[in-house]
Design a protein around this motif. Structure first.
Motif, PDB file in Angstrom:
ATOM      1  N   GLY A   1       0.786  -1.229   0.000  1.00 37.57           N
ATOM      2  CA  GLY A   1       0.000   0.000   0.000  1.00 37.57           C
ATOM      3  C   GLY A   1       0.816   1.276   0.000  1.00 37.57           C
ATOM      4  N   PRO A   2       0.133   2.403   0.191  1.00 42.40           N
ATOM      5  CA  PRO A   2       0.780   3.704   0.086  1.00 42.40           C
ATOM      6  C   PRO A   2       1.803   3.975   1.191  1.00 42.40           C
ATOM      7  CG  PRO A   2      -1.503   3.956   0.756  1.00 42.40           C
ATOM      8  CD  PRO A   2      -1.305   2.515   0.402  1.00 42.40           C
TER       9      PRO A   2
ATOM     10  N   ASP B   1      -3.581   2.969  10.994  1.00 42.20           N
ATOM     11  CA  ASP B   1      -4.533   2.254  10.149  1.00 42.20           C
ATOM     12  C   ASP B   1      -4.475   0.780  10.509  1.00 42.20           C
ATOM     13  OD1 ASP B   1      -6.495   1.875   8.266  1.00 42.20           O
ATOM     14  OD2 ASP B   1      -5.272   2.491   6.553  1.00 42.20           O
ATOM     15  N   TYR B   2      -5.502   0.049  10.057  1.00 41.01           N
ATOM     16  CA  TYR B   2      -5.568  -1.387  10.296  1.00 41.01           C
ATOM     17  C   TYR B   2      -4.909  -2.143   9.153  1.00 41.01           C
ATOM     18  CZ  TYR B   2      -8.799  -0.693  14.165  1.00 41.01           C
ATOM     19  OH  TYR B   2      -9.360  -0.329  15.350  1.00 41.01           O
TER      20      TYR B   2
ATOM     21  N   GLU C   1       0.129  -7.989   5.579  1.00 39.65           N
ATOM     22  CA  GLU C   1       0.489  -6.663   5.091  1.00 39.65           C
ATOM     23  C   GLU C   1       1.589  -6.005   5.919  1.00 39.65           C
ATOM     24  OE1 GLU C   1      -3.573  -4.953   3.212  1.00 39.65           O
ATOM     25  OE2 GLU C   1      -3.572  -5.107   5.402  1.00 39.65           O
ATOM     26  N   ILE C   2       2.007  -6.691   7.001  1.00 39.86           N
ATOM     27  CA  ILE C   2       3.052  -6.163   7.874  1.00 39.86           C
ATOM     28  C   ILE C   2       4.023  -7.283   8.235  1.00 39.86           C
ATOM     29  CG2 ILE C   2       1.728  -4.256   8.856  1.00 39.86           C
ATOM     30  CD1 ILE C   2       1.033  -5.998  11.244  1.00 39.86           C
TER      31      ILE C   2
END
Length: 56
Positions: free
Chosen positions: A15-16, A44-45, A50-51
């Motif tokens: 993502g951004p 943010d969630y 994603e992490i």
């Protein structure tokens, strides 16, 4: 699936905000997403995929 703990330092990998580093501050158990704070007022969630744990 990687499990994270409150207080873990993580890096966002999609993502951004990709490559941003933040701290896990909350787990929303209903969705399995982690609230990551990357700055003052910036959070943010993110799903576990994603992490990743930050490794300087």
């Amino acid at each position: 699936m990687t499990e994270f703990n409150i207080g873990d330092t993580v890096q966002i990998i999609t993502g951004p905000l990709k490559h941003s580093v933040g701290t896990v501050v909350y787990l929303y158990e209903e969705t399995g997403k982690y609230l990551v704070r990357t700055g003052v007022g910036v959070q943010d969630y993110y799903a576990p995929d994603e992490i990743e744990l930050f490794n300087p």
